[in-house]
Design a protein around this motif. Structure first.
Motif, PDB file in Angstrom:
ATOM      1  N   SER A 137       0.860  -1.160   0.069  1.00 15.88           N
ATOM      2  CA  SER A 137       0.039   0.001   0.070  1.00 15.88           C
ATOM      3  C   SER A 137       0.854   1.082   0.008  1.00 15.88           C
ATOM      4  CB  SER A 137      -0.861   0.024   1.285  1.00 15.88           C
ATOM      5  OG  SER A 137      -1.729  -0.946   1.195  1.00 15.88           O
ATOM      6  N   PRO A 138       0.513   2.368  -0.715  1.00 13.90           N
ATOM      7  CA  PRO A 138       1.105   3.536  -0.231  1.00 13.90           C
ATOM      8  C   PRO A 138       1.247   4.109   0.918  1.00 13.90           C
ATOM      9  CG  PRO A 138      -0.690   3.621  -2.157  1.00 13.90           C
ATOM     10  CD  PRO A 138      -0.900   2.613  -1.361  1.00 13.90           C
ATOM     11  N   LEU A 139       2.307   4.521   1.384  1.00 19.23           N
ATOM     12  CA  LEU A 139       2.865   4.804   2.802  1.00 19.23           C
ATOM     13  C   LEU A 139       1.801   5.792   3.265  1.00 19.23           C
ATOM     14  CD1 LEU A 139       6.592   4.951   2.705  1.00 19.23           C
ATOM     15  CD2 LEU A 139       5.183   2.898   3.050  1.00 19.23           C
ATOM     16  N   LYS A 140       1.421   6.743   2.418  1.00 17.09           N
ATOM     17  CA  LYS A 140       0.313   7.658   2.845  1.00 17.09           C
ATOM     18  C   LYS A 140      -1.127   7.083   3.262  1.00 17.09           C
ATOM     19  CE  LYS A 140      -1.761   9.266  -1.481  1.00 17.09           C
ATOM     20  NZ  LYS A 140      -2.019  10.600  -2.465  1.00 17.09           N
ATOM     21  N   TRP A 141      -1.338   5.815   2.605  1.00 11.85           N
ATOM     22  CA  TRP A 141      -2.606   5.256   2.900  1.00 11.85           C
ATOM     23  C   TRP A 141      -2.450   4.520   4.438  1.00 11.85           C
ATOM     24  CZ3 TRP A 141      -4.049   0.289   4.433  1.00 11.85           C
ATOM     25  CH2 TRP A 141      -5.425   0.078   4.596  1.00 11.85           C
ATOM     26  N   HIS A 142      -1.387   4.009   4.736  1.00  9.03           N
ATOM     27  CA  HIS A 142      -1.222   3.448   6.156  1.00  9.03           C
ATOM     28  C   HIS A 142      -1.446   4.595   7.248  1.00  9.03           C
ATOM     29  CE1 HIS A 142       0.382  -0.624   5.222  1.00  9.03           C
ATOM     30  NE2 HIS A 142       1.273  -0.013   4.322  1.00  9.03           N
ATOM     31  N   LEU A 143      -1.116   5.763   6.873  1.00 10.01           N
ATOM     32  CA  LEU A 143      -1.025   7.070   7.879  1.00 10.01           C
ATOM     33  C   LEU A 143      -2.501   7.232   7.819  1.00 10.01           C
ATOM     34  CD1 LEU A 143       1.921   9.274   6.648  1.00 10.01           C
ATOM     35  CD2 LEU A 143       1.885   7.744   8.521  1.00 10.01           C
ATOM     36  N   GLY A 144      -3.256   7.310   6.765  1.00  9.73           N
ATOM     37  CA  GLY A 144      -4.790   7.613   6.794  1.00  9.73           C
ATOM     38  C   GLY A 144      -5.532   6.507   7.274  1.00  9.73           C
ATOM     39  N   HIS A 145      -5.145   5.236   6.913  1.00 13.44           N
ATOM     40  CA  HIS A 145      -6.029   4.068   7.473  1.00 13.44           C
ATOM     41  C   HIS A 145      -6.013   3.891   8.990  1.00 13.44           C
ATOM     42  CE1 HIS A 145      -7.718   0.194   8.062  1.00 13.44           C
ATOM     43  NE2 HIS A 145      -6.770  -0.339   8.459  1.00 13.44           N
ATOM     44  N   THR A 146      -4.781   4.091   9.648  1.00 11.73           N
ATOM     45  CA  THR A 146      -4.649   3.948  11.205  1.00 11.73           C
ATOM     46  C   THR A 146      -5.444   5.213  11.663  1.00 11.73           C
ATOM     47  OG1 THR A 146      -2.442   5.171  10.635  1.00 11.73           O
ATOM     48  CG2 THR A 146      -2.767   2.728  10.839  1.00 11.73           C
ATOM     49  N   THR A 147      -5.504   6.289  11.302  1.00  9.37           N
ATOM     50  CA  THR A 147      -6.222   7.370  11.734  1.00  9.37           C
ATOM     51  C   THR A 147      -7.741   7.447  11.453  1.00  9.37           C
ATOM     52  OG1 THR A 147      -4.397   8.859  11.021  1.00  9.37           O
ATOM     53  CG2 THR A 147      -6.441   9.944  11.558  1.00  9.37           C
ATOM     54  N   TRP A 148      -7.939   6.814  10.337  1.00  6.08           N
ATOM     55  CA  TRP A 148      -9.501   6.320  10.232  1.00  6.08           C
ATOM     56  C   TRP A 148      -9.995   5.388  11.279  1.00  6.08           C
ATOM     57  CZ3 TRP A 148     -11.141   1.501   9.338  1.00  6.08           C
ATOM     58  CH2 TRP A 148     -12.394   1.264   9.009  1.00  6.08           C
ATOM     59  N   PHE A 149      -9.199   4.335  11.749  1.00  7.11           N
ATOM     60  CA  PHE A 149      -9.423   3.354  12.649  1.00  7.11           C
ATOM     61  C   PHE A 149     -10.055   4.112  13.904  1.00  7.11           C
ATOM     62  CE2 PHE A 149      -9.223   0.654  16.118  1.00  7.11           C
ATOM     63  CZ  PHE A 149      -9.577  -0.536  15.658  1.00  7.11           C
ATOM     64  N   PHE A 150      -9.245   5.384  14.600  1.00  3.28           N
ATOM     65  CA  PHE A 150      -9.478   5.948  15.699  1.00  3.28           C
ATOM     66  C   PHE A 150     -11.061   6.928  15.329  1.00  3.28           C
ATOM     67  CE2 PHE A 150      -5.058   5.064  16.490  1.00  3.28           C
ATOM     68  CZ  PHE A 150      -5.341   4.335  17.863  1.00  3.28           C
ATOM     69  N   TYR A 195     -13.021  -3.704   6.446  1.00  2.00           N
ATOM     70  CA  TYR A 195     -14.422  -3.921   7.325  1.00  2.00           C
ATOM     71  C   TYR A 195     -15.568  -3.394   6.545  1.00  2.00           C
ATOM     72  CZ  TYR A 195     -10.663  -3.449  10.857  1.00  2.00           C
ATOM     73  OH  TYR A 195      -9.486  -3.417  11.613  1.00  2.00           O
ATOM     74  N   ILE A 196     -16.238  -4.673   5.973  1.00  7.87           N
ATOM     75  CA  ILE A 196     -17.161  -4.430   5.272  1.00  7.87           C
ATOM     76  C   ILE A 196     -18.494  -3.897   5.973  1.00  7.87           C
ATOM     77  CG2 ILE A 196     -19.156  -5.736   4.003  1.00  7.87           C
ATOM     78  CD1 ILE A 196     -17.000  -7.917   3.491  1.00  7.87           C
ATOM     79  N   TYR A 229     -11.649  -8.439  12.489  1.00  5.10           N
ATOM     80  CA  TYR A 229     -10.219  -8.193  12.648  1.00  5.10           C
ATOM     81  C   TYR A 229      -9.338  -9.296  11.952  1.00  5.10           C
ATOM     82  CZ  TYR A 229      -6.356  -5.566  14.087  1.00  5.10           C
ATOM     83  OH  TYR A 229      -5.221  -4.557  14.309  1.00  5.10           O
ATOM     84  N   ASN A 230      -9.814 -10.653  12.548  1.00  3.12           N
ATOM     85  CA  ASN A 230      -8.859 -11.764  12.249  1.00  3.12           C
ATOM     86  C   ASN A 230      -9.704 -12.822  11.977  1.00  3.12           C
ATOM     87  OD1 ASN A 230      -6.313 -10.969  13.459  1.00  3.12           O
ATOM     88  ND2 ASN A 230      -7.286 -10.648  15.152  1.00  3.12           N
ATOM     89  N   GLY A 231     -10.923 -13.263  12.166  1.00  6.81           N
ATOM     90  CA  GLY A 231     -11.407 -14.492  11.979  1.00  6.81           C
ATOM     91  C   GLY A 231     -11.817 -14.775  10.283  1.00  6.81           C
TER      92      GLY A 231
END
Length: 419
Positions: free
Chosen positions: A43-56, A83-84, A371-373
């Motif tokens: 994934s583009p690195l900026k996507w990781h930054l956005g995704h982890t922020t989206w989570f919170f 996360y459907i 998350y995992n199952g």
């Protein structure tokens, strides 16, 4: 992030520390590094930054802060991953097509959500359930910090300039150690998480397993050992490979671990996050697929341990993380020889166990139950953490999992054998 949280101040400090480490990982990068997606798995690195922020924003702020204003109404579409239950998602393979939002705008998104999280966590008494969500979010970000390193190595490591991510600033102490066989007696053992502290749902529930007597190597397979496998024609001997693995070798013309290159003189070099270097035979092997790990084990007349064997041996011989274990905090950003048995840190260790649910597994309801199952099919379990893992993120019951052909992650080999 396994610490028990007693106050809102503790929770805020944990949050701030994790988010600060993400910033630390970004420091050496240029703006162009944040936007590349060479293959779907990266994934583009900026996507990781956005995704982890989206989570919170999605699981903490929006449900719990009255009149919370979303930073951008389209960001949930862009930064939701799988996360459907949480709504629509942008196609994973097309993340690299998005030049907007810009890197600057993604950092502004992080700053906006950080401000809201600081205010919320410092002024409100948080329920036990919500504390667990925040801690899950911090562990989730730690996972993406490691993925961030996999991805930047993939981006820089296929560049013919072989630019270093960070240059080694520490002297690496040379450790002399000889790999021996550790014996585990036949018996009934318990595996799976128990006690207090954070753990992922796939580590539940604790259960008994019967193990025949076996031996497990006291150390990881080294680069020098794997060179002998290559020199002996390991990649050309179909008898060593599973059928699907042999197809993978031939279809992809695989003849060495990921990032290895043989120069004209016959010497092997590899790309590390410190740059392009001649391979050190004593360092632990890294960037190996399950297919290669299994073939190497056959060549050695051994096998890979099951995840139950790995966990049991770890708990017997290395129940505590050693002081010099090689985690991301070491700032080496490479696998190195360390003291002890190396069960924790350096490289994730392939096991022969498929990733399936434990007895009594009961995922939570809602989006976080995804998350995992939902990934418990066609993947293999790895154990122990790597040089990209945070030290407070790992434990002996931690179950990582990847498809057997993948090797851009920090993966290696520990051998086992029947007695």
């Amino acid at each position: 992030m396994q610490a028990n949280v007693s106050t809102k101040i503790d929770l805020l400090e944990i949050y701030k520390d994790v988010r600060a480490h993400t910033q630390h990982l970004c420091e050496p990068l240029e703006i162009e590094d944040f936007v590349v997606q060479p293959v779907m798995d990266v994934s583009p690195l900026k996507w990781h930054l956005g995704h982890t922020t989206w989570f919170f924003e999605t699981f903490v702020l929006k449900p719990n802060v009255i009149d919370y204003k979303e930073f951008h109404p389209k960001y949930p579409l862009l930064f939701n991953s799988y996360y459907i239950s949480a709504g629509e998602r942008w196609t994973r393979a097309n993340r690299g097509q998005l030049t907007r939002p810009t890197v600057k705008e993604v950092f502004a998104y992080r700053e906006y959500v950080d401000g809201a999280m600081h205010q919320f966590l410092s002024k409100n008494e948080v329920s036990k359930e919500l504390k667990n969500v925040v801690i899950l979010g911090c562990n989730h970000e730690q996972q993406h910090q490691e993925l961030f390193l996999y991805d930047i190595k993939r981006i820089l490591g296929d560049n013919p300039l072989y630019p270093p991510y960070r240059e080694e600033k520490k002297n690496i102490k040379k450790v002399e150690s000889k790999t021996e066989w550790l014996n585990v007696e036949e018996g009934v053992y318990e595996v799976g998480f128990q006690g207090e502290g954070f753990h992922f749902d796939n580590e539940e529930g604790r259960h008994k397993v019967f193990l025949h007597e076996y031996q497990i190597a006291s150390g990881l397979v080294t680069n020098g050992e794997y060179k002998k496998f290559i020199q002996d024609g390991g990649y050309r001997d179909h008898m060593l490979w599973l059928s699907e693995a042999w197809d993978w070798v031939n279809e992809n013309q695989i003849n060495a671990p990921r990032y290895w290159h043989q120069e004209d003189g016959g010497e092997w070099w590899n790309y590390t996050l410190n740059g392009y270097e001649e391979i050190d035979d004593d360092d632990p092997l890294c960037h190996i697929s399950y297919y290669e790990a299994d073939a190497f084990a056959r060549w050695k007349g051994c096998r890979l341990p099951t995840e139950q064997e790995w966990e049991t041996a770890c708990n017997i011989y290395s129940p505590n993380i050693l002081q010099d274990a090689n985690f991301v905090e070491s700032d080496h950003f490479r696998a190195i020889r360390t003291s002890g048995f190396d069960f924790f840190g350096n490289v994730w260790e392939w096991t022969s166990s498929p990733y399936v649910a434990y007895p009594y597994y009961n995922p939570p309801e809602g989006a976080l139950g995804e998350y995992n199952g939902k990934f418990m099919v066609n993947q293999m379990v790895l154990r122990g953490g790597s040089f990209g893992t945070s030290k407070n993120h790992i434990r002996s019951t931690y179950r990582n999992f990847f498809h057997p052909h993948l090797r851009w992650m920090f993966s290696g080999i520990r051998l086992a054998k029947h007695i």
